[in-house]
Design a protein around this motif. Structure first.
Motif, PDB file in Angstrom:
ATOM      1  N   ILE A  95      -7.749  21.213  -1.488  1.00 12.55           N
ATOM      2  CA  ILE A  95      -7.991  19.851  -1.021  1.00 12.55           C
ATOM      3  C   ILE A  95      -9.363  19.678  -0.379  1.00 12.55           C
ATOM      4  CG2 ILE A  95      -5.550  19.290  -0.802  1.00 12.55           C
ATOM      5  CD1 ILE A  95      -5.935  19.645   2.265  1.00 12.55           C
ATOM      6  N   PHE A  96     -10.051  20.771  -0.073  1.00 11.23           N
ATOM      7  CA  PHE A  96     -11.445  20.695   0.387  1.00 11.23           C
ATOM      8  C   PHE A  96     -12.392  20.661  -0.810  1.00 11.23           C
ATOM      9  CE2 PHE A  96     -15.551  22.479   1.429  1.00 11.23           C
ATOM     10  CZ  PHE A  96     -15.901  21.798   2.585  1.00 11.23           C
ATOM     11  N   CYS A  97     -12.180  21.543  -1.778  1.00 11.16           N
ATOM     12  CA  CYS A  97     -13.136  21.710  -2.883  1.00 11.16           C
ATOM     13  C   CYS A  97     -13.139  20.557  -3.878  1.00 11.16           C
ATOM     14  CB  CYS A  97     -12.865  23.016  -3.620  1.00 11.16           C
ATOM     15  SG  CYS A  97     -13.205  24.481  -2.622  1.00 11.16           S
ATOM     16  N   VAL A  98     -11.983  19.969  -4.170  1.00 10.64           N
ATOM     17  CA  VAL A  98     -11.963  18.874  -5.144  1.00 10.64           C
ATOM     18  C   VAL A  98     -12.841  17.721  -4.667  1.00 10.64           C
ATOM     19  CG1 VAL A  98     -10.552  17.175  -6.375  1.00 10.64           C
ATOM     20  CG2 VAL A  98      -9.777  19.558  -6.217  1.00 10.64           C
ATOM     21  N   PRO A  99     -12.684  17.233  -3.426  1.00 11.65           N
ATOM     22  CA  PRO A  99     -13.583  16.159  -2.972  1.00 11.65           C
ATOM     23  C   PRO A  99     -15.054  16.602  -2.917  1.00 11.65           C
ATOM     24  CG  PRO A  99     -11.659  16.266  -1.556  1.00 11.65           C
ATOM     25  CD  PRO A  99     -11.604  17.467  -2.448  1.00 11.65           C
ATOM     26  N   ALA A 100     -15.298  17.828  -2.452  1.00 15.94           N
ATOM     27  CA  ALA A 100     -16.682  18.312  -2.363  1.00 15.94           C
ATOM     28  C   ALA A 100     -17.331  18.354  -3.747  1.00 15.94           C
ATOM     29  CB  ALA A 100     -16.725  19.687  -1.702  1.00 15.94           C
ATOM     30  N   GLN A 137     -18.293  13.410   4.950  1.00 19.05           N
ATOM     31  CA  GLN A 137     -19.100  13.016   3.798  1.00 19.05           C
ATOM     32  C   GLN A 137     -18.313  13.016   2.481  1.00 19.05           C
ATOM     33  OE1 GLN A 137     -22.318  15.867   3.206  1.00 19.05           O
ATOM     34  NE2 GLN A 137     -21.011  17.546   3.893  1.00 19.05           N
ATOM     35  N   TYR A 138     -17.162  13.686   2.444  1.00 17.47           N
ATOM     36  CA  TYR A 138     -16.350  13.759   1.228  1.00 17.47           C
ATOM     37  C   TYR A 138     -15.059  12.949   1.327  1.00 17.47           C
ATOM     38  CZ  TYR A 138     -19.349  17.886   0.687  1.00 17.47           C
ATOM     39  OH  TYR A 138     -20.411  18.732   0.626  1.00 17.47           O
ATOM     40  N   GLU A 139     -14.792  12.329   2.467  1.00 18.24           N
ATOM     41  CA  GLU A 139     -13.522  11.639   2.674  1.00 18.24           C
ATOM     42  C   GLU A 139     -13.234  10.565   1.635  1.00 18.24           C
ATOM     43  OE1 GLU A 139     -13.406  10.265   6.719  1.00 18.24           O
ATOM     44  OE2 GLU A 139     -12.754  12.227   7.452  1.00 18.24           O
ATOM     45  N   LYS A 140     -14.273   9.906   1.126  1.00 17.81           N
ATOM     46  CA  LYS A 140     -14.037   8.862   0.127  1.00 17.81           C
ATOM     47  C   LYS A 140     -13.535   9.451  -1.196  1.00 17.81           C
ATOM     48  CE  LYS A 140     -18.931   8.602  -1.034  1.00 17.81           C
ATOM     49  NZ  LYS A 140     -20.110   7.772  -0.951  1.00 17.81           N
TER      50      LYS A 140
END
Length: 186
Positions: free
Chosen positions: A77-82, A173-176
Motif C-alpha cells: 500500500i506504500f509502493c503502489v501510490p509511490a 505527496q502520494y495520498e491522492k
C-alpha cells in the motif's frame, strides 16, 4: 504502529547518513528510505538494484509494468501510490497506470505478456515452464529480458517487504494515489 525507527539523516547509522540525505533531498519525505536506512547494507542494496534495473533494456513503460505488477501482487500500500506518482512523472499513460492498479487488461498484448510473465515468476518463485518462457519470447521479449525482470523482482521484494514489516505510511505527496486491492466478486 511500526516498531521500526523512521530515520532522519541525523539519526541514521553512519553508513546511511550521506545516502539518506541525498535520497530525501531528491524525493522529499520518504518513509521507506527513512526505515531502510537502519541498515546501510540494505539501503545500498536497494539503491544498487534500483539503479541497475533502471539501466535495463526495458522502456519506461515496461519498467512501470514490472514494478507495479509486483507492487500490486504483493499488495504494497506504500509502493503502489509511490509508483503511480513515479509513472506520471515518467509520462506513462493513464490507461496503463489504471490497468496496473486495477488489474484490468493492458492496452497491448505485449505489455500484457510482460505482466503475465512477471506474475508467473513472482508467484512460482522463478519456476516457470519452457512453454511459459516460449510464450514470453514469442510476445517479443528475450532471455535477457527474463533476467532483467528478476532484477526488478529483487528490487521490489526489498521495498515491498520493508514497507510491510515497517508499516510504512503513505507519504502526503502520494495520498491522492491511495490504493487498495479490489476484492474479486467471484
Amino acid at each position: 504502529m511500526s516498531v521500526f525507527k523512521f530515520h532522519s539523516p541525523d539519526s541514521a547509522p553512519n553508513g546511511s547518513k550521506k545516502l539518506l540525505e541525498q535520497l530525501l533531498n531528491n524525493s522529499g519525505s520518504n518513509g521507506f528510505y527513512s526505515v531502510i536506512s537502519e541498515s546501510p547494507e540494505a539501503l545500498k542494496a536497494y539503491i544498487s538494484l534500483h539503479d541497475l534495473f533502471s539501466k535495463t533494456s526495458f522502456s519506461n513503460e515496461e519498467k512501470t509494468v514490472i514494478w507495479q505488477t509486483i507492487n500490486v501482487e504483493n499488495e504494497c500500500i506504500f509502493c503502489v501510490p509511490a509508483h503511480t506518482s513515479m509513472a506520471k512523472k515518467m509520462n506513462i499513460s493513464q490507461d496503463v497506470n489504471e490497468a496496473l492498479r486495477n488489474e484490468t487488461p493492458l492496452p497491448t498484448k505485449k505489455l500484457e505478456a510482460l505482466r503475465t510473465f512477471t506474475i508467473l515468476l513472482l508467484r512460482n518463485r522463478g519456476n516457470v515452464s519452457n512453454k511459459e518462457i516460449s510464450s514470453f519470447i514469442q510476445a517479443g521479449y528475450s532471455n535477457q529480458n527474463i533476467l532483467e525482470i528478476i532484477i526488478g523482482l529483487a528490487q521490489k521484494t526489498i521495498s515491498n517487504y520493508v514497507n510491510h514489516v515497517a508499516r510504512t505510511p503513505v507519504e502526503k505527496q502520494y495520498e491522492k494515489f491511495l490504493w487498495q486491492r479490489k476484492k474479486n466478486n467471484d
